[in-house]
Motif scaffolding. Structure first.
Motif, PDB file in Angstrom:
ATOM      1  N   ILE A   1       0.476  -1.142  -0.085  1.00 55.77           N
ATOM      2  CA  ILE A   1       0.325  -0.708   0.101  1.00 55.77           C
ATOM      3  C   ILE A   1       1.169   1.544   0.190  1.00 55.77           C
ATOM      4  O   ILE A   1       1.711   1.456   0.725  1.00 55.77           O
ATOM      5  N   LEU A   2       0.730   2.188  -0.659  1.00 57.12           N
ATOM      6  CA  LEU A   2       1.123   3.631  -0.636  1.00 57.12           C
ATOM      7  C   LEU A   2       0.320   4.635  -0.031  1.00 57.12           C
ATOM      8  O   LEU A   2      -0.865   4.153   0.316  1.00 57.12           O
ATOM      9  N   THR A   3       1.110   5.338   0.968  1.00 56.89           N
ATOM     10  CA  THR A   3       0.494   6.527   1.807  1.00 56.89           C
ATOM     11  C   THR A   3       1.451   7.802   2.010  1.00 56.89           C
ATOM     12  O   THR A   3       2.396   7.326   1.238  1.00 56.89           O
ATOM     13  N   SER A   4       1.105   7.818   2.439  1.00 58.41           N
ATOM     14  CA  SER A   4       2.034   9.561   2.871  1.00 58.41           C
ATOM     15  C   SER A   4       3.084   9.333   3.728  1.00 58.41           C
ATOM     16  O   SER A   4       2.984   9.047   5.114  1.00 58.41           O
ATOM     17  N   ALA A   5       3.990   9.735   3.704  1.00 58.77           N
ATOM     18  CA  ALA A   5       5.287   9.086   5.117  1.00 58.77           C
ATOM     19  C   ALA A   5       5.461  10.002   5.747  1.00 58.77           C
ATOM     20  O   ALA A   5       5.076   9.779   7.072  1.00 58.77           O
ATOM     21  N   HIS A   6       4.366  11.444   5.844  1.00 56.17           N
ATOM     22  CA  HIS A   6       5.269  11.931   7.544  1.00 56.17           C
ATOM     23  C   HIS A   6       3.668  11.584   7.985  1.00 56.17           C
ATOM     24  O   HIS A   6       3.561  11.916   9.372  1.00 56.17           O
ATOM     25  N   VAL A   7       2.782  10.666   8.025  1.00 56.31           N
ATOM     26  CA  VAL A   7       1.389  10.254   8.973  1.00 56.31           C
ATOM     27  C   VAL A   7       2.199   8.949   9.638  1.00 56.31           C
ATOM     28  O   VAL A   7       2.246   8.780  10.672  1.00 56.31           O
ATOM     29  N   VAL A   8       3.022   8.211   9.005  1.00 57.12           N
ATOM     30  CA  VAL A   8       3.453   7.090   8.899  1.00 57.12           C
ATOM     31  C   VAL A   8       5.282   7.189  10.349  1.00 57.12           C
ATOM     32  O   VAL A   8       6.230   6.476  10.570  1.00 57.12           O
ATOM     33  N   LEU A   9       5.720   8.059   9.799  1.00 61.25           N
ATOM     34  CA  LEU A   9       7.482   8.972  10.027  1.00 61.25           C
ATOM     35  C   LEU A   9       6.877   8.945  11.563  1.00 61.25           C
ATOM     36  O   LEU A   9       6.047   9.459  12.332  1.00 61.25           O
ATOM     37  N   GLY A  10       8.040   7.960  12.338  1.00 58.01           N
ATOM     38  CA  GLY A  10       8.175   8.267  13.828  1.00 58.01           C
ATOM     39  C   GLY A  10       6.471   7.276  13.860  1.00 58.01           C
ATOM     40  O   GLY A  10       6.311   7.701  16.174  1.00 58.01           O
ATOM     41  N   GLY A  11       5.961   6.459  13.786  1.00 52.70           N
ATOM     42  CA  GLY A  11       4.842   5.808  14.038  1.00 52.70           C
ATOM     43  C   GLY A  11       5.004   4.756  15.730  1.00 52.70           C
ATOM     44  O   GLY A  11       6.072   3.706  14.906  1.00 52.70           O
ATOM     45  N   GLN A  12       4.820   4.264  16.266  1.00 53.11           N
ATOM     46  CA  GLN A  12       4.586   3.138  17.315  1.00 53.11           C
ATOM     47  C   GLN A  12       3.704   2.422  16.441  1.00 53.11           C
ATOM     48  O   GLN A  12       4.195   0.929  16.320  1.00 53.11           O
ATOM     49  N   GLU A  13       2.243   3.310  16.432  1.00 50.58           N
ATOM     50  CA  GLU A  13       2.139   1.657  15.651  1.00 50.58           C
ATOM     51  C   GLU A  13       1.248   1.975  14.701  1.00 50.58           C
ATOM     52  O   GLU A  13       0.752   3.277  14.616  1.00 50.58           O
ATOM     53  N   THR A  14       0.763   1.510  13.422  1.00 52.37           N
ATOM     54  CA  THR A  14      -0.135   2.030  11.792  1.00 52.37           C
ATOM     55  C   THR A  14      -0.320   0.353  11.941  1.00 52.37           C
ATOM     56  O   THR A  14      -0.885  -0.048  11.554  1.00 52.37           O
ATOM     57  N   SER A  15      -2.393   0.793  11.522  1.00 55.17           N
ATOM     58  CA  SER A  15      -2.614   0.101  10.644  1.00 55.17           C
ATOM     59  C   SER A  15      -3.358   0.308   9.821  1.00 55.17           C
ATOM     60  O   SER A  15      -4.285   2.074   9.139  1.00 55.17           O
ATOM     61  N   VAL A  16      -3.672  -0.428   8.507  1.00 57.75           N
ATOM     62  CA  VAL A  16      -4.963  -0.055   7.823  1.00 57.75           C
ATOM     63  C   VAL A  16      -6.312  -0.924   7.772  1.00 57.75           C
ATOM     64  O   VAL A  16      -6.279  -2.063   7.752  1.00 57.75           O
ATOM     65  N   LEU A  17      -7.120   0.366   7.345  1.00 57.20           N
ATOM     66  CA  LEU A  17      -8.710   0.077   7.192  1.00 57.20           C
ATOM     67  C   LEU A  17      -9.184  -0.474   6.076  1.00 57.20           C
ATOM     68  O   LEU A  17      -9.226   0.934   4.825  1.00 57.20           O
ATOM     69  N   VAL A  18      -9.759  -1.953   5.702  1.00 57.48           N
ATOM     70  CA  VAL A  18      -9.911  -1.979   4.075  1.00 57.48           C
ATOM     71  C   VAL A  18     -11.150  -2.385   4.622  1.00 57.48           C
ATOM     72  O   VAL A  18     -11.709  -2.458   4.565  1.00 57.48           O
ATOM     73  N   GLY A  19     -12.001  -1.738   3.110  1.00 61.77           N
ATOM     74  CA  GLY A  19     -12.984  -1.983   2.944  1.00 61.77           C
ATOM     75  C   GLY A  19     -13.759  -1.167   3.973  1.00 61.77           C
ATOM     76  O   GLY A  19     -14.826  -0.979   4.056  1.00 61.77           O
TER      77      GLY A  19
END
Length: 459
Positions: free
Chosen positions: A101-119
């Motif tokens: 999945i492609l997204t913006s780096a500024h959102v996940v930079l330094g994030g402790q937890e990242t998740s994706v909501l599909v559908g």
């Protein structure tokens, strides 16, 4: 679309601060843009395009350590938006059915937890394969297969005046569509990274970052990136990363986890017409050296502050952005010839390109997945203690883990667990004990004048 954009202090605000520098440059676009055929026949109708691409568009959620995942209490905002932070929410799109999945780096930079909501239904934990702050692009991977992948087009032939549409989740409103037209392609921003962008008048707002920009044929031609605004909100000028660039960066991230670029150890700025006159040049072309890094390639080659790099390898005088691109594209160790203007006289300098420092995802140690009360730190307030406008009930003092992922925050009032009303912490504990281990719990939450059920999923 805050390092880019949309969040306070990120690139959207930076770009607004740079607006005083004057108009950005757009290069002329030859070839396909001269042919206006089919420009109006389907330009305004994106129904088929949205239907085709919507299943591939996802929402990306990220939590940074020590931050409160809370939204603003704006009047008229729905409860769901109030319980989520725009600063940690963006859009994205699937580029490979195996979970990339492609997204913006500024959102996940330094994030402790990242998740994706599909559908809009299934939430998957996401790993950051790699990121690149220069283009504000991140490649994520989730453990899902057979996902609907976006149809990728080409940004090279996208022309000013063409209709385009953005698909994403501004302010948390998923699957939102906004449309407009291309204002310029490519566009290079004053004080920017030198990467080409697509300028449009499509409305982009916080949460649109990382979503796809579609052409009239339903193909992805860009990744929505930022607005040109001091507030980060839409003001009529928006920018998207060309999909050709995005896919090239994504391929490099997938292969090596990093983007390799060349650099010569010199800080430069673009020439304005007045600066060009001051240095004895007829046109504001080239890159004006401001500072040279000690022991870098530029210093070793004898370059210094006040030199103007006019072109590379004997070409005609180049725009500032093109010089940046040519240097970045050079492989580390390769030799290049710089045509330099010094004290109103030309000279040629040869130097070896060094490797730029790549962006690498920050690896933050995960917290213990065992959590009490779904990560809620609570306090009781009795009617006697309230003694005024503050109501009795169970108040949230702080959150972590599941509660923070769900968007709960300081000051929220817990009213019920599923269909069981609670007014004291021991009642909440009993209600939680009655639920099955590992199942999602619906908490009835009051924030200000809004009350709604919030699903809280354990890790």
């Amino acid at each position: 679309m805050p390092t880019r954009p949309f969040a306070r202090g990120l690139l959207a605000a930076t770009l607004g601060a740079l607006a005083f520098l004057g108009a950005a440059h757009a290069w002329s676009h030859d070839g396909p843009c001269l042919d206006p055929s089919d420009s109006l026949s389907r330009g305004g109708d994106f129904v088929a395009a949205v239907r085709r691409q919507a299943p591939a568009v996802v929402r990306v959620l990220s939590i940074a350590p020590g931050t409160d995942w809370g939204g603003s209490d704006e009047v008229g905002m729905p409860a769901r938006s109030l319980l989520e932070s725009e600063r940690s929410s963006a859009s994205g799109f699937v580029v490979d059915a195996d979970g990339y999945i492609l997204t913006s780096a500024h959102v996940v930079l330094g994030g402790q937890e990242t998740s994706v909501l599909v559908g809009g239904r299934h939430r998957w934990p996401a790993a950051v394969v790699g990121l690149d702050r220069r283009t504000d692009l991140a490649l994520l991977k989730i453990a899902a297969t057979n996902l609907p992948a976006a149809a990728i087009g080409s940004s090279a032939s996208l022309c000013a005046g063409e209709w385009v549409a953005a698909l994403g989740a501004p302010f948390g409103f998923e699957q939102s569509v906004t449309a407009g037209m291309v204002s310029a392609n490519p566009r290079f921003l004053p004080g920017g990274s030198g990467e080409p962008l697509i300028q449009t008048d499509v409305a982009l707002n916080p949460g649109n970052s990382g979503g796809p920009l579609l052409n009239k044929h339903g193909e992805v031609v860009g990744m929505n990136s930022m607005t040109y605004s001091a507030s980060g909100r839409y003001t009529g000028v928006s920018f998207s990363l060309p999909i050709d660039t995005a896919m090239r960066i994504a391929a490099e991230l997938r292969s090596t986890g990093r983007v390799t670029r060349g650099q010569i150890g010199a800080r430069t700025q673009a020439l304005t017409p007045d600066l060009a006159l001051a240095f004895g040049l007829d046109a504001p072309l080239g890159a004006l050296i401001v500072r040279v890094d000690a022991d870098g390639p530029a210093a070793k080659a004898g370059l210094r502050s006040g030199d103007v790099v006019l072109s590379i390898d004997g070409s005609a005088a180049m725009p500032y952005a093109e010089i940046q691109q040519r240097v970045a594209a050079a492989r580390p160790g390769a030799s290049i010839m710089l045509d330099v203007w010094r004290r109103k006289a030309p000279l040629t300098v040869k130097l070896a390109v060094a490797e730029g420092v790549p962006d690498l995802p920050q690896r933050i140690a995960s917290q213990d997945t065992r959590e009490a009360r779904l990560g809620l730190d609570l306090a009781e307030r009795t009617a006697k203690q309230a003694g005024g406008p503050v109501e009795a009930g169970i108040y949230v003092r702080s959150t972590s883990g599941s509660a923070r992922r769900a968007g709960l925050r300081l000051g929220d009032v817990i009213l019920a667990v599923n269909d069981v009303g609670v007014s004291a912490i021991n009642e909440l504990d009993r209600a939680l004990e009655a639920t099955h281990q590992g199942e999602t719990v619906a908490l009835l939450v009051r924030r200000g004048s809004i009350t709604s059920f919030v699903p809280v999923a354990p890790p």
